[in-house]
Design an enzyme around this catalytic site. Structure first.
Site, mmCIF file in Angstrom:
data_model
loop_
_atom_site.group_PDB
_atom_site.id
_atom_site.type_symbol
_atom_site.label_atom_id
_atom_site.label_comp_id
_atom_site.label_asym_id
_atom_site.label_seq_id
_atom_site.Cartn_x
_atom_site.Cartn_y
_atom_site.Cartn_z
ATOM 1 N N PHE A 175 0.810 -1.218 0.000
ATOM 2 C CA PHE A 175 0.000 0.000 0.000
ATOM 3 C C PHE A 175 0.843 1.268 0.000
ATOM 4 C CE2 PHE A 175 0.855 -0.108 4.510
ATOM 5 C CZ PHE A 175 0.677 1.187 4.985
ATOM 6 N N LYS A 176 2.103 1.160 0.404
ATOM 7 C CA LYS A 176 2.969 2.337 0.415
ATOM 8 C C LYS A 176 3.150 2.914 -0.988
ATOM 9 C CE LYS A 176 3.555 1.417 4.788
ATOM 10 N NZ LYS A 176 4.777 1.211 5.528
#
Length: 493
Positions: free
Chosen positions: A109-110
């Site tokens: 998700f980063k």
């Protein structure tokens, strides 16, 4: 819009300066002076694609940035995601959905923020008149490091140094970082845990002596961790996008409240949801899911944040954190934006490892948040059980969230539609996921990935396949007292 420090001793700055600096001079975190309300704009956002939604949300904070240039940057960033969809929502069961945030370049998700941050940072520096070379310092518990390295590799005028705990990330996460390409990148393992890495980076940022020494070499510091508002802000957008996708699919009507369940360690991911709620997104509860390092759960239950506890290395390493940096931003808000009180609490945390909030503040937090945790045995059981029931392969962080979501429903009887944030591909943790499903796994991560594929038929991402033949470039392991010298050695190369 101006940005203030949570600790109150730094002057207010604009968004470009806040992103360029990363951390306020007084050691505090930058927060917006107000939260723009966009609830009246939800309907017009329905027909936007993800990049357009992200640009619209970001523009409410980044007033110094040209809208069309920001939109182009968003389209370029999210065009790197599988099927050009950065955040698809998958229906699992009645009222249960998974927001898949792992379709980017590094399968975590980063990527949502770190594919866009190079533009935000470089533009922020240009607007602020910063001409020096920018050194990005990153402490990572696994996923931030690779996503930041990939986002900033070979960016002109920027170098990036990543510190990670030597034994605190998965084999795949380590391989992703240590094989990173790019002439402006550096990766260093630190003996210790993530908190040791994060503390070392914060100490570098707060040192006037190091700042002056770097300045003399034509270098200024910035951060790609979620202490930087430029890292946090893009994450707000996927809460809006998930909600709008549920409206478009007929699952909910505009104005109907939903819940989000968020696996979190450093509190940035769930704080972005809190900011979305402050902006008018109809969120009932933000459910904070922790692993065995359950400092956040105990804080929400007791009102005392106490990092003086045993540290556990778990199969969900990105959550193996005892000092949650972004919680400072929430504490600032519920204290009535009391800078002096926030500064004192952070000083207490640094000195004694703990601080306490008032009963009134705790009740205010409980209006928006619920917290619980999941231990290792339950996490493995959820991975196996979820695959058996739905044929869906969870990574360990998402499994923690699913376990907490199930407990929340049982405890409260809440029947609202609920979105669980899935933060990484299961293949980044192939041994643990395979062992959870079958009871055993080989030590070799790539063999485990192949066996997981055979067991589940879930496709192995191309990024994992390509990783096997990449050259390992970074092998340095240092003591936590050597981080400054490692940084100086890197910038002088």
């Amino acid at each position: 819009m101006k940005f203030l420090s949570t600790r109150g001793k730094s002057i207010a700055v604009n968004s470009a300066e806040a992103i360029a600096k990363g951390l306020a001079d007084d050691g505090g975190l930058f927060v917006p002076e107000t939260f723009p309300n966009v609830s009246a704009d939800l309907e017009k956002m329905l027909d936007m694609d993800y990049a357009e939604r992200a640009c619209f949300v970001l523009s409410k904070y980044l007033e110094e940035y040209d809208y069309q240039s920001l939109l182009t940057a968003c389209k370029n960033a999210y065009g790197k995601f599988e099927d050009n969809d950065a955040a698809p929502v998958v229906k699992i069961d009645d009222k249960l959905f998974i927001l898949e945030l792992f379709h980017g370049p590094t399968l975590a998700f980063k990527d949502i923020a770190l594919t866009l941050l190079p533009y935000l940072l470089r533009t922020g520096c240009d607007i602020s008149g910063i001409k020096e070379e920018v050194l990005i310092l990153v402490a990572t518990s696994g996923d931030t490091g690779k996503a930041a390295l990939e986002g900033f590799k070979d960016q002109p005028g920027i170098k990036i140094n990543v510190f990670y705990p030597s034994e605190g990330v998965s084999d795949m996460q380590k391989m992703q970082m240590c094989t990173q390409e790019g002439g402006n990148v550096n990766v260093v393992a630190v003996k210790g845990n993530f908190d040791d890495c994060q503390t070392a980076v914060k100490n570098i940022f707060s040192s006037k002596q190091i700042e002056a020494e770097l300045k003399s070499k034509g270098v200024v510091l910035s951060s790609a961790n979620s202490i930087n508002f430029g890292r946090l802000a893009p994450q707000i957008a996927y809460y809006f996008s998930a909600y709008l996708d549920l409206v478009n699919s007929g699952e909910i009507k505009i104005g109907e409240k939903i819940n989000f369940v968020v696996p979190t360690g450093n509190f940035g991911n769930i704080l972005a949801g809190y900011y979305a709620k402050q902006m008018g997104l109809p969120i009932e509860k933000l459910i904070c899911a922790s692993n065995a390092n359950n400092v956040l759960t105990e804080f929400f239950v007791s009102g005392e944040y106490n990092a003086n506890r045993e540290f556990f290395k778990t199969m969900s390493p990105s959550m193996d954190i005892l000092i949650s940096s972004n919680l400072e931003r929430l504490i600032f808000e519920v204290s009535g934006r009391d800078c002096a009180l926030t500064e004192k609490r952070m000083a207490d945390l640094k000195k004694t490892g703990k601080y306490v909030i008032t009963d009134a503040e705790k009740k205010l937090i409980e209006k928006s948040f619920y917290a619980d945790y999941c231990d290792e045995e339950d996490c493995a059981g959820v991975i196996a059980g979820f695959f058996d029931e739905y044929g869906y392969v969870l990574d360990p962080h998402t499994a923690v969230a699913i376990a907490v979501e199930d407990g929340y429903r049982s405890y409260t009887g809440d029947e609202l539609n609920t979105v669980v944030l899935s933060t990484a591909s299961a293949y980044k943790f192939s041994q643990n996921v395979l062992k959870s499903i079958t009871g055993k796994a080989p030590e070799d991560a790539f063999k485990a990935a192949n066996m997981l594929n055979q067991e589940t038929a879930a496709p192995i991402p191309e990024q994992i396949v390509a990783l096997k033949t990449k050259e390992r470039r970074f092998n340095k392991v240092i003591d936590r007292t050597e981080t400054v010298s490692a940084v100086m050695e890197f910038i002088e190369k």
